[in-house]
Write an enzyme that holds these catalytic residues in place. Structure first.
Site, PDB file in Angstrom:
ATOM      1  N   HIS A  74       1.501  -2.338   9.358  1.00  0.00           N
ATOM      2  CA  HIS A  74       2.916  -2.616   9.099  1.00  0.00           C
ATOM      3  C   HIS A  74       3.828  -1.977  10.154  1.00  0.00           C
ATOM      4  O   HIS A  74       3.405  -1.114  10.933  1.00  0.00           O
ATOM      5  CB  HIS A  74       3.325  -2.127   7.703  1.00  0.00           C
ATOM      6  CG  HIS A  74       2.627  -2.848   6.596  1.00  0.00           C
ATOM      7  ND1 HIS A  74       2.997  -4.104   6.172  1.00  0.00           N
ATOM      8  CD2 HIS A  74       1.565  -2.479   5.823  1.00  0.00           C
ATOM      9  CE1 HIS A  74       2.198  -4.477   5.180  1.00  0.00           C
ATOM     10  NE2 HIS A  74       1.317  -3.520   4.957  1.00  0.00           N
TER      11      HIS A  74
ATOM     12  N   HIS B 285       0.839  -1.203   0.000  1.00  0.00           N
ATOM     13  CA  HIS B 285       0.000   0.000   0.000  1.00  0.00           C
ATOM     14  C   HIS B 285       0.876   1.256   0.000  1.00  0.00           C
ATOM     15  O   HIS B 285       0.585   2.217  -0.724  1.00  0.00           O
ATOM     16  CB  HIS B 285      -0.911   0.016   1.230  1.00  0.00           C
ATOM     17  CG  HIS B 285      -2.135  -0.836   1.088  1.00  0.00           C
ATOM     18  ND1 HIS B 285      -2.143  -1.981   0.324  1.00  0.00           N
ATOM     19  CD2 HIS B 285      -3.383  -0.711   1.606  1.00  0.00           C
ATOM     20  CE1 HIS B 285      -3.349  -2.520   0.382  1.00  0.00           C
ATOM     21  NE2 HIS B 285      -4.124  -1.764   1.150  1.00  0.00           N
TER      22      HIS B 285
END
Length: 271
Positions: free
Chosen positions: A226, A166
């Site tokens: 993340h 992303h």
């Protein structure tokens, strides 16, 4: 003039005002110069916020949110869907030469190749470094599954090094769109007929909205998903993909070249 025609005229006038404001914004040198640094800043601040748990869970902390499911997961499709007709319409106002338009469309092919190589590399690294487990607690290893796809298909959980795709695709797509919509700032759209001008303006507004959406979802990724290194690697790949093409390769003769801008051409003609 009917009421419907009058209403359409008002709506198109409103779109023209929005386009003029957007063009004015992107004509500011600082806006274009510092735009790539927005992703660096967001990534750093977002990672700190995530580590310190300063932001509580929200709708956007779930990967099942509507924007993520129907926009981010197919972000490259949205980018190409809107940018391809925009490139054809905007660049044809500079030249209708098949070779010229072909070079501009080649920039889409180059960007798609960058997207494909990077995302596939991320998937490969996650497969190479991962293992399949029955649950997220990584207590029961299932060695018979050696790839993420096979593991997940079996209803199990794959644990590997997951570089933030992303962070890559959202930063790269936004920078790509900003570069390829640059001709709008020097186009003489008043010379276009009504329909092409309307379509071009609507595409330009839509592309700017997509850029805003990509920046917002990039921020959500930075805050909620993340770890720092995974996001930095993804963001770095996005920035490098943009920089090596638009700031290095596209300045060379054997390349698709930079998007055209009329004032640059006129300066060369009078030089």
């Amino acid at each position: 003039m009917t009421a419907i025609e009058a209403n359409c005229g008002v709506n198109m006038a409103a779109v023209d005002v929005i386009v003029d404001n957007l063009v004015t914004l992107w004509r500011i040198p600082a806006a274009r110069h510092y735009f790539p640094w927005i992703f660096v800043l967001i990534s750093v601040v977002g990672s700190v916020v995530k580590e310190l748990e300063l932001v509580p869970p929200t709708y956007f902390s779930s990967s099942r949110n509507v924007l993520n499911m129907y926009f981010v997961k197919v972000s490259w499709g949205w980018t190409l869907l809107l940018l391809t007709p925009f490139l054809l319409l905007s660049n044809s106002s500079f030249s209708r030469s098949a070779s010229f338009l072909g070079r501009r469309l080649l920039s889409l092919a180059v960007a798609t190749a960058v997207w494909y190589v990077c995302t596939e590399t991320f998937f490969y690294i996650e497969d190479l470094t991962g293992s399949c487990f029955e649950t997220g607690t990584v207590d029961v290893l299932r060695e018979q599954f050696t790839s993420k796809s096979a593991c997940r298909h079996a209803g199990l959980r794959w644990q590997g090094y997951d570089i933030s795709g992303h962070s890559f695709i959202l930063s790269y797509s936004a920078l790509f769109i900003v570069e390829e919509t640059a001709p709008m700032s020097s186009m003489k759209t008043a010379g276009l007929s009504a329909l092409p001008r309307t379509v071009l303006n609507l595409l330009y507004v839509a592309l700017n909205l997509i850029v805003i959406l990509w920046v917002w979802m990039f921020a959500c990724t930075s805050v909620y998903f993340h770890d720092l290194v995974q996001k930095w690697l993804g963001t770095t790949c996005g920035l490098l993909g943009w920089y090596l093409t638009y700031r290095v390769w596209y300045l060379m003769p054997l390349s698709p070249g930079l998007p055209p801008q009329r004032h640059l051409k006129e300066k060369k003609q009078h030089a």
